[in-house]
Each structure stands twice: as C-alpha cells, then as structure tokens.
Design a protein around this motif. Sequence first.
Motif, PDB file in Angstrom:
ATOM      1  N   TRP A 162     -15.297   6.684  10.596  1.00  0.00           N
ATOM      2  CA  TRP A 162     -15.094   5.407   9.930  1.00  0.00           C
ATOM      3  C   TRP A 162     -16.024   5.245   8.733  1.00  0.00           C
ATOM      4  O   TRP A 162     -15.599   4.845   7.643  1.00  0.00           O
ATOM      5  CB  TRP A 162     -15.330   4.264  10.924  1.00  0.00           C
ATOM      6  CG  TRP A 162     -14.152   3.946  11.782  1.00  0.00           C
ATOM      7  CD1 TRP A 162     -14.015   4.176  13.122  1.00  0.00           C
ATOM      8  CD2 TRP A 162     -12.915   3.362  11.370  1.00  0.00           C
ATOM      9  NE1 TRP A 162     -12.783   3.771  13.569  1.00  0.00           N
ATOM     10  CE2 TRP A 162     -12.093   3.259  12.522  1.00  0.00           C
ATOM     11  CE3 TRP A 162     -12.430   2.913  10.143  1.00  0.00           C
ATOM     12  CZ2 TRP A 162     -10.802   2.716  12.468  1.00  0.00           C
ATOM     13  CZ3 TRP A 162     -11.138   2.368  10.098  1.00  0.00           C
ATOM     14  CH2 TRP A 162     -10.351   2.283  11.243  1.00  0.00           C
ATOM     15  N   ILE A 171     -14.774   5.060   4.820  1.00  0.00           N
ATOM     16  CA  ILE A 171     -15.017   3.854   4.022  1.00  0.00           C
ATOM     17  C   ILE A 171     -15.848   4.174   2.785  1.00  0.00           C
ATOM     18  O   ILE A 171     -15.575   3.692   1.679  1.00  0.00           O
ATOM     19  CB  ILE A 171     -15.709   2.784   4.886  1.00  0.00           C
ATOM     20  CG1 ILE A 171     -14.754   2.301   5.978  1.00  0.00           C
ATOM     21  CG2 ILE A 171     -16.166   1.615   4.026  1.00  0.00           C
ATOM     22  CD1 ILE A 171     -15.390   1.367   6.984  1.00  0.00           C
ATOM     23  N   ILE A 218     -14.676   3.640  -1.084  1.00  0.00           N
ATOM     24  CA  ILE A 218     -15.410   2.812  -2.043  1.00  0.00           C
ATOM     25  C   ILE A 218     -15.802   3.620  -3.273  1.00  0.00           C
ATOM     26  O   ILE A 218     -15.690   3.147  -4.415  1.00  0.00           O
ATOM     27  CB  ILE A 218     -16.665   2.207  -1.365  1.00  0.00           C
ATOM     28  CG1 ILE A 218     -16.248   1.226  -0.260  1.00  0.00           C
ATOM     29  CG2 ILE A 218     -17.551   1.508  -2.388  1.00  0.00           C
ATOM     30  CD1 ILE A 218     -17.408   0.699   0.550  1.00  0.00           C
TER      31      ILE A 218
END
Length: 270
Positions: free
Chosen positions: A20, A24, A28
């Motif tokens: 995760w 992420i 980004i």
Amino acid sequence: MVLVTTMNHHLPRINKTRLWAGGILCFIFLMFASPKIPHSPKHHVFADMRNFLGVPNTLNVISNFPFLIVGILGLVICLQGGLFAISFHGEVWGWAFFYIGLTAAAFGSAYYHLKPDDNRIMWDRLPMMVAYASILSVFIVERVGQKFGVLCLFLLLSFALVIIAYERIFDDLRLCLMFQLIPLVAIPVLAFMFPPKYTHSKYWLWAAGVYLFAKFEAVADRKIYGINHYIISGHSLEHLCLVMVPVLLSMMLIFRSVRIPRLGELKDRP
C-alpha cells in the motif's frame, strides 16, 4: 512450531503495508512529476474511419464483438463453477467482475467508435478499467490473501469511478493512463514477493506480453494500416489482440491446479 506459525502470520501483514505504501508513494510521485494531459481532438482520429453498410468506423466497431463472446462465456462458466479452477469466493468475485467488464467493453467501445468524441469515450474506458481492477485483485487474492484481495477489488472499482469523474471535471488523462499501468507493475512485483498458489502461472506472463503488443499496435495505428495496404488498421488489430488476453487467462483457469494450499484459508473455499 509456534514461532514459525507466528512469523507466517505476520509476514503478509508487513508485505501488505509495504504494498500500500509503495503504491501510494509511486502514484503521488507520478502525479507531481508528470504534466497534465488534456483531451485532444487528435485522440479521436483513427487511421481507418471507413463506412461499410452504413456503420461509421465499421472495423473499429465490429472488432469489439469478440469481447462480447469471451465475456459472456467466461461469466457463465465462472458463476456455474466446475470447469474453472477457482478455490475461493474472492476469486469468483474478481473473475466475475473481469468478465462483466469485458462484456460491457464490447458495447462501450462499439458505442464510442460509432462517433468518437470526449462525451462517449468514458463508456469505452470505464469497462476496461473495471477489467483492470478485477484482474489485479484476482492476482492479489491468489498471491497475498482472499480478504485483502476482495478489499482491493472494491477499492479499485471505486477508484475507477473517481478517475472517470476526475478526467471529466479536470480534463486530465493522467490518472486514467496510470490506472492502466498499475497491473503491469503490480503483478510482476507480487509474483516476485509471493509464491504461486496454482500451476500454469506462465499464462499471466503471456497475457501481459499480448497486452503490451496490443498497445504497440494502437500506437502504430496509421503505420500498420499503411503496411498492410489499408486492409485493417492498428487500432482494429489492437481490439483483436486484446481479446486474446482473456482467452489466455481463461485457458489458465481451465488447465491449472492448486500448487500450494494456504494455511487458514481452506475453510473459506466455496
């Protein structure tokens, strides 16, 4: 024995957190590092826009028909059970949504190609994003665990809706393009981190290779059209090539068998 069991219990949790966090952070970074990609009229101009029997962009439209056949057959077989080697309810959910996405893509892509524009393209993209989300979640169920995979399925499906809304509101294609790349990155990473539960795992690699080749055909749409003396365009060939991805994965489901049973998950089998 207790120590080994404890280690095996906590290892997936650590890996899930890293997955995760890594996903992420990559997301980004790509959003900040890449420029905005707005819609352009050029996106809707394809090499072959011929009209046969009153059907605009005929070959680009009818080349979606194989998705309908594979999608319906796969969905029926998946829900019926018996032919496909599917061990857990989470896999049934994932594969069912995958075949539903394919079936919807046949209609959505045909509808878009009848009159390509910014308003119709969402009906082409959304079903394919459902298929992308489903296939990734299925792989997560197989390699990581059922509960985590089902959670990812519904999160990714929700994220697909958010991406479509973002694209429409902000006129930015970056999220959509990155979403299509997620399975190509995540599946090899998961394959390296977690052992296969089933045999015939090479079908995943073959499907990925066919997918990449199909995308090459789309990029070389006009060049391919000229090379074959304007018989069929690269975009139409992309459709026909992409349908081989679910065909290969369906063959995998038919031929494979359980290799490594997962402790604590046997009780979850349907």
